[in-house]
Design an enzyme around this catalytic site. Structure first.
Site, short mmCIF file in Angstrom:
data_model
loop_
_atom_site.label_atom_id
_atom_site.label_comp_id
_atom_site.label_asym_id
_atom_site.label_seq_id
_atom_site.Cartn_x
_atom_site.Cartn_y
_atom_site.Cartn_z
CG HIS A 1 -1.68 -1.23 1.48
ND1 HIS A 1 -2.94 -1.49 1.01
CD2 HIS A 1 -1.28 -2.35 2.14
CE1 HIS A 1 -3.31 -2.70 1.41
NE2 HIS A 1 -2.33 -3.26 2.08
CD GLU B 1 8.37 12.96 -15.25
OE1 GLU B 1 9.52 13.45 -15.29
OE2 GLU B 1 7.35 13.65 -15.21
CB SER C 1 13.24 23.07 -14.19
OG SER C 1 12.48 24.27 -14.22
CE LYS D 1 11.16 20.65 -11.01
NZ LYS D 1 10.01 19.92 -10.53
#
Ligand code: ARG
Length: 475
Positions: free
Chosen positions: A167, A301, A288, A294
């Site tokens: 979970h 992704e 970024s 970043k």
């Protein structure tokens, strides 16, 4: 004697235009042409044609002289295509007719004999099987490469403790290596699905012609063997109507792509500042344009996202095939574009994942700290109560629950809790309990077959590495 055939209209198709007096509407050409995408089957198409012509010569259906001319022409075309010197034309619809038309240009009317005892229906079925067979071999090598990276990481991090989750809540400590090997197992099942599909795929449709077979005395076993198939397909209607082999391959790809997205999702989570379980290399992250700090896990992704294309390919073709009457219908031309996109996407996902796994660095200290959080050794405590005190597991579970809530109230980890607090819950607990409360001891004790203990992981990782090396040298 040379017989001139009158072309009723200069625009009617040179291959099948005999009964036509006009050319197609522009929109007809647009919807009908497949050359923009099926041209990538040119190598398979030429191989199929060479096998076919050789057989026609062997069986005496064509003279050896004619066959030689045709084969030389086809080889010429192969060279032209490889050199990028071949002009594909939409007016010629598809790869089969583009190649045949060029053959006519190169060797003259004898080229027309190539299509004896054959139809585009068995031709395209053969080409596509050959194409998918090559794709499966490439995919299998890609899956093996990813398994190798995962096994190598597993061996290097057989002792690295991390939190195991259910979970996405801290459950029990596991080892990083064990986590890597979980994916190796998944990929093994994926590979066997592809291997299985390949076995069923390997039947040769060539010579089943349009749908009914042919009256020419062809030798289907010869063409089948020449193209590396196990046997000729047994029913001509089925042979030209079947696309199961693509569906099975796409289904295998969709399942495997799904596995890659689970890995990708974990990488995204692990690489976040909040988790900081791993560091990804610069090679697989981007910056970024506004936030200088970043490092975005774009590759992970995109792997996570591209499964959509793979699953869509399967879904799309299944829908195309649904309810089609036997045998060939032009609907089936819609099999290729979605398949190419699905398999290209999958191969790219695989390559990106392999690179990411090879380059990622687990943050050993952070993983250990996290592993100790969330009372991850509570099960070890309960097991100790069962083992050392002979307590029934249900009671041990209850006692452990009370101890955890005492620890929580004091903001202490289990191994930091004073013995007096535990004995207040159950007087029989001794200080021997501390031995099971460390995360290291917890994983070390999980020696049951398939368990996370470092000794298990080391053994399994070595076995995988050896097996994959052996496979690699046999390739
Ligand atoms: N381009 C066609 C396809 O991909 C080849 C087969 C065409 N056959 C036919 N009878 N029109 O399906």
């Amino acid at each position: 004697m040379k017989v001139e055939r009158s072309n009723k209209s200069a625009q009617s198709n040179a291959m099948w235009g005999g009964r036509f007096s006009g050319g197609p509407a522009a929109i007809m050409e647009e919807i009908n042409a497949s050359i923009d995408f099926d041209k990538r089957m040119a190598p398979q198409d030429i191989a199929g044609s060479i096998a076919h012509v050789s057989m026609l010569a062997e069986t005496g259906i064509l003279t050896r002289t004619d066959a030689k001319k045709i084969i030389a022409g086809l080889e010429n075309i192969r060279t032209e295509i490889e050199a990028g010197a071949f002009t594909f034309s939409r007016a010629l619809e598809d790869v089969h007719m583009n190649i045949e038309a060029r053959l006519v240009e190169l060797i003259g009317p004898v080229a027309g004999k190539l299509h004896t005892a054959r139809s585009r229906n068995d031709q395209v079925a053969t080409d596509f099987r050959l194409y998918i067979r090559d794709a499966i071999d490439q995919i299998d090598a890609g899956l093996a490469a990813l398994q190798t990276e995962l096994s190598t990481k597993a061996l290097a991090h057989a002792e690295t403790v991390m939190p195991g989750f259910t979970h996405l809540q801290t459950a029990q400590p596991v080892t990083f290596g064990h986590h890597c090997l979980a994916y190796v197992e998944m990929l093994t099942r994926d590979r066997s699905r592809f291997t299985d599909a390949r076995k069923r795929l390997n039947e040769c449709p060539l010579g089943t012609a349009a749908l009914a077979g042919t009256s020419f005395p062809i030798d289907r076993k010869a063409t089948s063997a020449a193209l590396g198939f196990d046997r000729p397909s047994a029913n001509s209607l089925d042979a030209v109507a079947d696309r199961d082999f693509v569906l099975e391959t796409l289904a295998a790809a969709a399942i495997s792509a799904m596995h890659l997205t689970r890995m990708a999702e974990e990488i995204v989570i692990w690489a976040s500042a909040e988790f900081a379980f791993i560091t990804l290399s610069d090679k697989f992250t981007t910056g970024s344009s506004i936030m200088p700090q970043k490092r975005n896990p774009d590759a992970a992704e995109l792997v996570r996202a591209k499964v959509g294309r793979v699953a869509a390919g399967f879904n799309s073709l299944l829908t195309v095939m649904k309810g089609l009457p036997l045998a060939y219908s032009k609907d089936m031309q819609e099999d290729k574009e979605v398949t190419f996109d699905a398999l290209d996407s999958f191969v790219l996902m695989l390559a990106a994942m392999t690179g990411m796994v090879a380059d990622m660095e687990p943050n050993v200290d952070k993983l250990r700290q996290s592993a100790a959080r969330g009372y991850s050794t509570a099960t070890d405590l309960a097991d100790w109560l069962v083992r050392a005190l002979g307590m029934p597991f249900r009671e041990a579970h209850h006692v452990t629950g009370e101890i955890v809530s005492e620890a929580e109230a004091r903001k202490l980890a289990l191994h930091e809790l004073p013995l007096a607090v535990m004995t207040a819950v159950d007087g029989r607990i001794t200080d021997e309990v501390y031995a099971v409360l460390s995360v290291e001891n917890s994983v070390r004790s999980r020696t049951s077959y398939g368990g996370t203990a470092p000794q298990n992981v080391r053994k399994m990782a070595r076995r995988w590495i050896k097996r994959l090396e052996k496979e690699q040298s046999a390739r």
